[in-house]
Design a protein around this motif. Sequence first.
Motif, PDB file in Angstrom:
ATOM      1  N   HIS A  37       0.816  -1.222   0.000  1.00 45.30           N
ATOM      2  CA  HIS A  37       0.000   0.000   0.000  1.00 45.30           C
ATOM      3  C   HIS A  37       0.852   1.276   0.000  1.00 45.30           C
ATOM      4  CE1 HIS A  37      -3.347  -2.673   0.788  1.00 45.30           C
ATOM      5  NE2 HIS A  37      -2.631  -3.219   1.764  1.00 45.30           N
ATOM      6  N   ILE A  38       2.147   1.143  -0.257  1.00 41.49           N
ATOM      7  CA  ILE A  38       3.104   2.262  -0.143  1.00 41.49           C
ATOM      8  C   ILE A  38       2.743   3.111   1.096  1.00 41.49           C
ATOM      9  CG2 ILE A  38       4.299   4.161  -1.376  1.00 41.49           C
ATOM     10  CD1 ILE A  38       4.695   1.528  -2.786  1.00 41.49           C
ATOM     11  N   ASN A  39       2.762   2.442   2.237  1.00 39.90           N
ATOM     12  CA  ASN A  39       2.374   3.082   3.501  1.00 39.90           C
ATOM     13  C   ASN A  39       3.625   3.648   4.182  1.00 39.90           C
ATOM     14  OD1 ASN A  39       1.600   3.655   6.146  1.00 39.90           O
ATOM     15  ND2 ASN A  39       0.043   2.019   6.147  1.00 39.90           N
ATOM     16  N   TYR A  40       3.833   4.942   3.985  1.00 42.57           N
ATOM     17  CA  TYR A  40       5.038   5.627   4.479  1.00 42.57           C
ATOM     18  C   TYR A  40       5.150   5.539   5.999  1.00 42.57           C
ATOM     19  CZ  TYR A  40       8.317   9.454   5.438  1.00 42.57           C
ATOM     20  OH  TYR A  40       9.374  10.189   5.887  1.00 42.57           O
ATOM     21  N   GLU A  41       4.049   5.812   6.706  1.00 45.38           N
ATOM     22  CA  GLU A  41       4.080   5.828   8.186  1.00 45.38           C
ATOM     23  C   GLU A  41       4.497   4.455   8.733  1.00 45.38           C
ATOM     24  OE1 GLU A  41       1.605   7.268   6.447  1.00 45.38           O
ATOM     25  OE2 GLU A  41       2.259   9.310   6.909  1.00 45.38           O
ATOM     26  N   LYS A  42       3.899   3.435   8.137  1.00 40.92           N
ATOM     27  CA  LYS A  42       4.211   2.077   8.586  1.00 40.92           C
ATOM     28  C   LYS A  42       5.702   1.778   8.366  1.00 40.92           C
ATOM     29  CE  LYS A  42       1.251  -1.729   8.867  1.00 40.92           C
ATOM     30  NZ  LYS A  42       0.135  -2.425   8.292  1.00 40.92           N
ATOM     31  N   ALA A  43       6.197   2.191   7.200  1.00 43.42           N
ATOM     32  CA  ALA A  43       7.615   1.949   6.871  1.00 43.42           C
ATOM     33  C   ALA A  43       8.524   2.629   7.891  1.00 43.42           C
ATOM     34  CB  ALA A  43       7.925   2.449   5.464  1.00 43.42           C
ATOM     35  N   ARG A  93      19.237 -10.352  11.229  1.00 43.96           N
ATOM     36  CA  ARG A  93      19.435 -10.101   9.789  1.00 43.96           C
ATOM     37  C   ARG A  93      18.094 -10.033   9.058  1.00 43.96           C
ATOM     38  NH1 ARG A  93      24.827 -12.164   9.428  1.00 43.96           N
ATOM     39  NH2 ARG A  93      25.850 -10.670  10.783  1.00 43.96           N
ATOM     40  N   ILE A  94      17.164 -10.914   9.461  1.00 46.22           N
ATOM     41  CA  ILE A  94      15.836 -10.892   8.828  1.00 46.22           C
ATOM     42  C   ILE A  94      15.182  -9.529   9.086  1.00 46.22           C
ATOM     43  CG2 ILE A  94      13.500 -11.890   8.877  1.00 46.22           C
ATOM     44  CD1 ILE A  94      14.792 -14.616   9.515  1.00 46.22           C
ATOM     45  N   ALA A  95      15.317  -9.053  10.331  1.00 51.20           N
ATOM     46  CA  ALA A  95      14.729  -7.739  10.671  1.00 51.20           C
ATOM     47  C   ALA A  95      15.384  -6.641   9.847  1.00 51.20           C
ATOM     48  CB  ALA A  95      14.888  -7.481  12.163  1.00 51.20           C
ATOM     49  N   ASP A  96      16.692  -6.741   9.618  1.00 48.24           N
ATOM     50  CA  ASP A  96      17.382  -5.753   8.770  1.00 48.24           C
ATOM     51  C   ASP A  96      16.804  -5.756   7.356  1.00 48.24           C
ATOM     52  OD1 ASP A  96      19.038  -4.952  10.776  1.00 48.24           O
ATOM     53  OD2 ASP A  96      20.786  -6.103  10.114  1.00 48.24           O
ATOM     54  N   LEU A  97      16.455  -6.948   6.872  1.00 45.51           N
ATOM     55  CA  LEU A  97      15.889  -7.034   5.520  1.00 45.51           C
ATOM     56  C   LEU A  97      14.486  -6.410   5.481  1.00 45.51           C
ATOM     57  CD1 LEU A  97      17.311 -10.571   4.778  1.00 45.51           C
ATOM     58  CD2 LEU A  97      17.889  -8.499   3.493  1.00 45.51           C
ATOM     59  N   ALA A  98      13.750  -6.534   6.604  1.00 50.12           N
ATOM     60  CA  ALA A  98      12.444  -5.855   6.691  1.00 50.12           C
ATOM     61  C   ALA A  98      12.661  -4.340   6.632  1.00 50.12           C
ATOM     62  CB  ALA A  98      11.748  -6.247   7.994  1.00 50.12           C
ATOM     63  N   VAL A  99      13.739  -3.878   7.244  1.00 47.79           N
ATOM     64  CA  VAL A  99      14.083  -2.447   7.193  1.00 47.79           C
ATOM     65  C   VAL A  99      14.413  -2.046   5.754  1.00 47.79           C
ATOM     66  CG1 VAL A  99      15.855  -0.765   7.877  1.00 47.79           C
ATOM     67  CG2 VAL A  99      14.829  -2.257   9.590  1.00 47.79           C
ATOM     68  N   ASN A 100      15.180  -2.880   5.059  1.00 47.80           N
ATOM     69  CA  ASN A 100      15.536  -2.586   3.665  1.00 47.80           C
ATOM     70  C   ASN A 100      14.280  -2.433   2.794  1.00 47.80           C
ATOM     71  OD1 ASN A 100      18.149  -2.829   4.472  1.00 47.80           O
ATOM     72  ND2 ASN A 100      18.590  -4.700   3.348  1.00 47.80           N
ATOM     73  N   ILE A 101      13.321  -3.343   3.011  1.00 47.97           N
ATOM     74  CA  ILE A 101      12.059  -3.264   2.246  1.00 47.97           C
ATOM     75  C   ILE A 101      11.342  -1.944   2.592  1.00 47.97           C
ATOM     76  CG2 ILE A 101       9.767  -4.332   1.896  1.00 47.97           C
ATOM     77  CD1 ILE A 101      11.173  -7.082   2.479  1.00 47.97           C
ATOM     78  N   SER A 102      11.346  -1.611   3.869  1.00 43.27           N
ATOM     79  CA  SER A 102      10.676  -0.376   4.326  1.00 43.27           C
ATOM     80  C   SER A 102      11.338   0.871   3.725  1.00 43.27           C
ATOM     81  CB  SER A 102      10.701  -0.296   5.852  1.00 43.27           C
ATOM     82  OG  SER A 102      10.109  -1.438   6.388  1.00 43.27           O
ATOM     83  N   LYS A 103      12.659   0.807   3.543  1.00 43.52           N
ATOM     84  CA  LYS A 103      13.360   1.955   2.944  1.00 43.52           C
ATOM     85  C   LYS A 103      12.928   2.159   1.491  1.00 43.52           C
ATOM     86  CE  LYS A 103      17.428   2.112   5.901  1.00 43.52           C
ATOM     87  NZ  LYS A 103      18.790   1.611   6.092  1.00 43.52           N
ATOM     88  N   VAL A 104      12.639   1.040   0.813  1.00 50.35           N
ATOM     89  CA  VAL A 104      12.112   1.139  -0.565  1.00 50.35           C
ATOM     90  C   VAL A 104      10.761   1.866  -0.523  1.00 50.35           C
ATOM     91  CG1 VAL A 104      11.164  -0.211  -2.498  1.00 50.35           C
ATOM     92  CG2 VAL A 104      13.345  -0.886  -1.446  1.00 50.35           C
ATOM     93  N   VAL A 105       9.910   1.483   0.454  1.00 53.62           N
ATOM     94  CA  VAL A 105       8.578   2.110   0.593  1.00 53.62           C
ATOM     95  C   VAL A 105       8.749   3.616   0.853  1.00 53.62           C
ATOM     96  CG1 VAL A 105       6.457   2.150   1.976  1.00 53.62           C
ATOM     97  CG2 VAL A 105       7.582  -0.042   1.485  1.00 53.62           C
ATOM     98  N   LYS A 106       9.681   3.937   1.774  1.00 54.93           N
ATOM     99  CA  LYS A 106       9.919   5.338   2.140  1.00 54.93           C
ATOM    100  C   LYS A 106      10.328   6.163   0.912  1.00 54.93           C
ATOM    101  CE  LYS A 106      12.409   7.503   5.699  1.00 54.93           C
ATOM    102  NZ  LYS A 106      13.593   7.488   6.545  1.00 54.93           N
ATOM    103  N   LYS A 107      11.197   5.549   0.119  1.00 56.73           N
ATOM    104  CA  LYS A 107      11.730   6.220  -1.065  1.00 56.73           C
ATOM    105  C   LYS A 107      10.616   6.546  -2.079  1.00 56.73           C
ATOM    106  CE  LYS A 107      15.049   4.985  -4.686  1.00 56.73           C
ATOM    107  NZ  LYS A 107      15.881   3.856  -5.119  1.00 56.73           N
ATOM    108  N   HIS A 108       9.636   5.650  -2.164  1.00 59.86           N
ATOM    109  CA  HIS A 108       8.585   5.833  -3.162  1.00 59.86           C
ATOM    110  C   HIS A 108       7.296   6.409  -2.551  1.00 59.86           C
ATOM    111  CE1 HIS A 108      10.865   3.987  -6.407  1.00 59.86           C
ATOM    112  NE2 HIS A 108      11.306   3.122  -5.500  1.00 59.86           N
ATOM    113  N   LYS A 109       7.460   7.176  -1.504  1.00 57.41           N
ATOM    114  CA  LYS A 109       6.318   7.805  -0.820  1.00 57.41           C
ATOM    115  C   LYS A 109       5.430   8.554  -1.829  1.00 57.41           C
ATOM    116  CE  LYS A 109       5.348  11.231   2.727  1.00 57.41           C
ATOM    117  NZ  LYS A 109       5.879  12.376   3.468  1.00 57.41           N
ATOM    118  N   GLY A 110       4.140   8.285  -1.749  1.00 60.85           N
ATOM    119  CA  GLY A 110       3.183   8.986  -2.599  1.00 60.85           C
ATOM    120  C   GLY A 110       3.082   8.444  -4.019  1.00 60.85           C
ATOM    121  N   GLU A 111       3.921   7.473  -4.380  1.00 61.45           N
ATOM    122  CA  GLU A 111       3.849   6.912  -5.747  1.00 61.45           C
ATOM    123  C   GLU A 111       2.898   5.709  -5.775  1.00 61.45           C
ATOM    124  OE1 GLU A 111       7.741   6.001  -7.369  1.00 61.45           O
ATOM    125  OE2 GLU A 111       8.623   7.704  -6.310  1.00 61.45           O
ATOM    126  N   GLN A 112       2.579   5.287  -6.986  1.00 59.08           N
ATOM    127  CA  GLN A 112       1.760   4.077  -7.180  1.00 59.08           C
ATOM    128  C   GLN A 112       2.693   2.932  -7.568  1.00 59.08           C
ATOM    129  OE1 GLN A 112      -1.837   3.559  -7.581  1.00 59.08           O
ATOM    130  NE2 GLN A 112      -1.989   5.401  -6.323  1.00 59.08           N
TER     131      GLN A 112
END
Lengths: 229, 250
Positions: A37-43, A93-112
Amino acid sequence: MRQRHLEEDFEHIKTYLSEMMEDVRKQILDSINALEHINYEKAVKIIKDDDLIDDFQRKIENETFAYIGRYNPLAEDLRYVIMVIKIATDLERIADLAVNISKVVKKHKGEQLPKPLVHIKKMSGYVIKMLDDVLNAYYETDLSVTKKICYDDEEIDKIYKFIKEEISVKIIECDDISEVKFFIDLLLVARFLERVGDHIVNIAEELYYMEMGENLHEVIEIEKKLSKE
Amino acid sequence: MENIIFEIKKLNFYYGSNHILKDVECGIQKNKVTAIVGPSGCGKTTFLRTLNRMSDLAPTANYTGKIFLDGENILDQDPIKVREKVGMVFQQPNPFPKSIRNNLTYGPKLHGEKNKKVLDEIVESSLKQAALWDEVKDNLKKSGMALSGGQQQRLCIARALSVKPEVLLLDEPTSALDPIATSKIEELVEELSKNYTIIIVTHNLQQALRISDYMMFFYLGELVEFDRTEKMATKPSDKRTNDYLRGIFS
């Protein structure tokens, strides 16, 4: 009957590990949800909560080192404490990868999303199922699922391979540079999930060694060899 | 084939009607350190003492089975001859109330050695092997009783070596010593294992893990498990060994 304080220290380590497992599962689940859902707050929250996971790892390491120093564990106990340290590292390490995914979400804030997440969702479905299985193996000491986890990881690898090819084609066909960038990031997400799968396999192997004192990877290889004969 | 020095077959040992060792069967490796562990009263010291016929000293002692040393059953041999090949060091250092030199020449003299030069050589080499030479070489006339506890124990090891045994039995050799004297004995055991077979009874599990190549676990007179030390430490096969190592009983 063992000394009471030895049992209590052991219980502390067990409790920290199960809490860490639950929290890491939530981080991964939330990161996929945030991506969908490109959810910035959650990320942002996932990135912030990673500190809690790091704290867990530190606590587990400290408790385990103290336990080793105090009690010089042997046999089953020795396997347990060493594997706990390894499992905590894999969880971190798994948690770090969840952070990496979240950084992608953060980067694309407001996009589809450039396309619906069909295969990435399929991958994350496997990942969550494997994490549930690993939790179950830990709580119930049910080792039968540890082998299943290794086979599930092979499925994840197949999906990852498919996603790589699919996104390569999309990138070649795409004219929009921002969409190309998003596709590259989705490819990264797929790579992160594939790595999560590898860490879960490590945990399954560690749980197996903890209980059986045997290398799960070797056990599976022998089984595969025998089934071919 | 592995290099076995002691082969024990169906060994049973009794003190009167007390069945102490039950059907013990094993092969002990030459020039390796084998540690015997187990809870108090499990038979580990009795087993060690059977290996040089020390257990015979009890009037009600009785054996069945066989203990082969270099292929010969020691239960058919003269115990004095057996003890020439299999030396022993006890829990409490017990030097003779004689000079350091006399402690070391006593055994060889008993076995007929009279040549002073040869005896001098034995004194020096035994003390060197026991890592005591440098500390006492200028005071060989000093009483063995005047040494520190750790030195006395090394003197006892030197005394055991003076008759050139093949095997050294150590019965909790460090339990009366402080940590520094203990670590010296442990280093010595490692060094001596290059030339001697060492069998050690210890209550200190960590010590057994540090110094031994093989470990035996006795429980209620039964040899429950006998395996390489690293295997015993991480993955013992028998639940009783696992529980003992985890401190569930002691």
